[in-house]
Structure formats: C-alpha cells, structure tokens
Design an enzyme around this catalytic site. Structure first.
Site, PDB file in Angstrom:
ATOM      1  N   ASP A 122       0.898  -1.133   0.126  1.00 19.94           N
ATOM      2  CA  ASP A 122      -0.016  -0.165   0.014  1.00 19.94           C
ATOM      3  C   ASP A 122       0.906   1.262   0.086  1.00 19.94           C
ATOM      4  O   ASP A 122       1.493   1.512   0.827  1.00 19.94           O
ATOM      5  CB  ASP A 122      -0.859   0.046   1.482  1.00 19.94           C
ATOM      6  CG  ASP A 122      -2.179  -1.028   1.201  1.00 19.94           C
ATOM      7  OD1 ASP A 122      -1.590  -2.195   0.584  1.00 19.94           O
ATOM      8  OD2 ASP A 122      -2.956  -0.858   1.734  1.00 19.94           O
ATOM      9  N   LYS A 129      -6.848   3.534  -3.462  1.00 22.79           N
ATOM     10  CA  LYS A 129      -7.510   3.378  -2.047  1.00 22.79           C
ATOM     11  C   LYS A 129      -7.652   4.861  -1.697  1.00 22.79           C
ATOM     12  O   LYS A 129      -6.772   5.868  -2.059  1.00 22.79           O
ATOM     13  CB  LYS A 129      -6.228   2.889  -1.212  1.00 22.79           C
ATOM     14  CG  LYS A 129      -6.707   2.936   0.056  1.00 22.79           C
ATOM     15  CD  LYS A 129      -5.414   2.131   0.834  1.00 22.79           C
ATOM     16  CE  LYS A 129      -5.549   2.019   2.548  1.00 22.79           C
ATOM     17  NZ  LYS A 129      -4.272   1.057   3.213  1.00 22.79           N
ATOM     18  N   LYS A 133     -10.361   0.255  -2.439  1.00 22.61           N
ATOM     19  CA  LYS A 133     -10.210   0.140  -0.994  1.00 22.61           C
ATOM     20  C   LYS A 133     -10.658   1.694  -0.222  1.00 22.61           C
ATOM     21  O   LYS A 133      -9.833   2.491  -0.301  1.00 22.61           O
ATOM     22  CB  LYS A 133      -8.920  -0.362  -0.837  1.00 22.61           C
ATOM     23  CG  LYS A 133      -8.723  -0.424   0.802  1.00 22.61           C
ATOM     24  CD  LYS A 133      -7.389  -1.111   1.226  1.00 22.61           C
ATOM     25  CE  LYS A 133      -7.107  -1.163   2.714  1.00 22.61           C
ATOM     26  NZ  LYS A 133      -5.859  -1.553   3.087  1.00 22.61           N
TER      27      LYS A 133
END
Length: 325
Positions: A157, A225, A261
């Site tokens: 991430d 995300k 996400k």
C-alpha cells in the site's frame, strides 16, 4: 467516458508530462451535487434476512485488519493475525479477513503468525513509500517497499506524493508509481499487488480525485485506495462512488480491472452495507469479492461480528463477546 482504448494510445497519453496533463485535465468534470446526491440515495437502501447475512459475511471477508502505530510490537501483530485467521473463535463459519496490514518491519512476523494459525490464504499487506506523509526521497521509498516485498508481503500500500500531484507534476507521480510497481515484481513467485493511496481529504476536490484515480490506473495500480486513515477526512460514500465510477470506466476503456479500497471512518456493519450497495449498483457483481474490493477498517470487524451473532440468535452478545483492539 475517457477514450484510452489501445496499448498505443496508452503510450501516447503517458509519453510526456504535457501529454499526461492534457489527458487528465481533459477528463469530464465532476458534478459534485449529483455525485453526493447519488451516494446519499444509494445509502438509503436496506437489505434484510438472507441478503443481510450474505452482506455481513462478504464484508468480513473484505477487511484488511490493520495496525500502523509506532508502538506496534510482535505480540500485537500476532494477536491481530490470530483475529484475522479466526475472527469469531466461537463460530468457525465466520469468514477470515482478507489481509493483515502492517509496517514493513512487521511483515515477517505477520507471515509467520498466519502460517502458524493455518491461514496462509490471509494476505500480508504492508504500507510503504514513507507512509503516511510520503515525504521522502524516491530511493528511500523504494527501499521501504523493497524491504516489505523481500520479507514476504503479498500487497504493498503506497502513498502518492500529494505535493507533487497538487503542484501539477503528474509525470513525477506516475513514474514513482511505476517504480514501486517494478519493486513489486519479485524475481520469484507472484508479484505483490500494488494499492495506491491518494489521501482524498488532501486532494481537496472531486476533480482531483478523478484525476488521481486515472493517473494511478494508467501507471499500473492493482487497487486505488481513498486514504491512510491518518487524517480528518478519509473514506466517504461520495469519494468512494467517484473512484468506483473511475474503475468502471477504466475497464470499459482498457479491458483492465482495478480494485477499490475505502479506508478510515467505516466502523459499523450499517456503514459497510452501504458501501457494498455502492459497489453493486455502480460496478456490479464483478467487484463484489475481496479480490476487487476491501475495507481498510479494523474496528469494523467487531461490529460485523456482533450483528452477525444478533442475526443468528436474535439477541446481542455481551460487551466481552469480541475483543477490543
């Protein structure tokens, strides 16, 4: 809808900073009022009984259980991994979490704990690239990601350089994402999946969120995300809806599917169901799986377990039914 349709045009779009800027600023502007109204409208949908049970289990299976604190210890990470492997020790039918997300130096501990718990299918994700601010030189960011991949991370991430993005240096952001993606390609085994974090609250406008979404996808993101969970504005139904529309349009334009996400601020089963409705109504069943949609919301798991138990027994459990993280 944007018209990126072939490998050749993809190369044209990213051939130079000027070409990339023209493309991103040529994306349709976002109707903020319409976006927020649609998100609010979808949030009023309700589901009952069998559908609700399915939604609760699906949401459980989509959670990235996360600990990203300076005080993290191996013991805390092992405890989180045990919870990911067996969310409800009293009910073996409760789905396992999708992943455990930790700092790079805890990846090895998480991998060992999940293997010992008999849950190797639970992914180990790791934040990287000077999370959460992203303020470091590129070699430092790449070393951060490389350490996590070498330790066995299944997913990385990364945070984008918001300063570069907001000052219009889109090619710098694009090249940084590409460089981290190259680090994710291991010499052996499957490459680590790359989730690109925007920090939507700092991007300030919906137009910027749309541009960041397309920029990350053009650079090869496997997931986009919303946020780090470390700022005042994190995931919202509206900014998540906008990102879902972006991945839908990107697949239509390029035949490439990208996951989404939302992270931060999603704490209740009711919240989670609203997000699942957004997914179902915007991109459809193809995204209704942990492979393509995740929740970055550790505290959500406890409420999902409580609601799941209420649906099964007709009553709420006592306060000690689930662990408090």
């Amino acid at each position: 809808m944007p018209t990126v349709t072939t490998t050749a045009t993809l190369a044209d779009v990213t051939a130079s900073d000027a070409a990339l800027r023209r493309y991103l600023h040529g994306l349709p502007g976002v109707d903020a009022v319409g976006l927020e109204a649609r998100a609010a409208s979808l949030g009023t949908r309700s589901i009952k009984t069998t559908a609700k049970a399915y939604a609760l289990d699906l949401a459980l299976s989509m959670i990235d259980l996360t600990t990203l604190e300076g005080a993290d210890t191996p013991g805390k990470v092992r405890s989180l991994c045990a919870k990911a492997a067996r969310p409800d020790p009293s009910d073996r039918t409760a789905p396992r979490s999708a992943a455990v997300c930790v700092y790079p130096d805890m990846v090895g501990t998480a991998r060992e704990a999940l293997t010992a718990a008999g849950a190797p299918e639970v992914k180990v994700a790791s934040v990287a690239t000077a999370f959460p601010a992203g303020r470091a030189a590129l070699p430092v960011k790449l070393a951060d990601a490389r350490d996590a991949v070498a330790a066995g991370a299944d997913e990385i991430d990364m945070v984008i350089d918001r300063g570069a993005f907001l000052s219009g240096r889109y090619m710098a952001v694009f090249e940084e994402i590409r460089a981290v993606r190259e680090v994710c390609a291991r010499s052996e085994g499957e490459p680590a999946h790359l989730k690109v974090i925007f920090e939507n609250g700092e991007l300030a406008t919906y137009d910027n969120i749309r541009r960041a979404s397309w920029l990350a996808m053009l650079a090869g993101a496997d997931f986009i995300k919303t946020s780090t969970g470390k700022t005042g504005v994190n995931a919202t139904p509206a900014n998540t809806l906008l990102m879902l529309e972006a991945v839908r349009d990107f697949r239509a334009a390029t035949d490439t599917q990208v996951g989404v996400k939302p992270a931060g601020g999603i704490r209740t089963a009711k919240d989670a169901v609203k997000y699942l409705v957004l997914v179902a109504e915007t991109v459809g069943a193809d995204w209704l799986s942990p492979e393509w949609f995740r929740f970055g919301a550790s505290s959500l798991l406890n409420d999902l377990l409580m609601q799941r138990q209420k649906l099964s027994t007709g009553r709420y459990s006592g306060p000690d039914y689930v662990t408090v993280d």
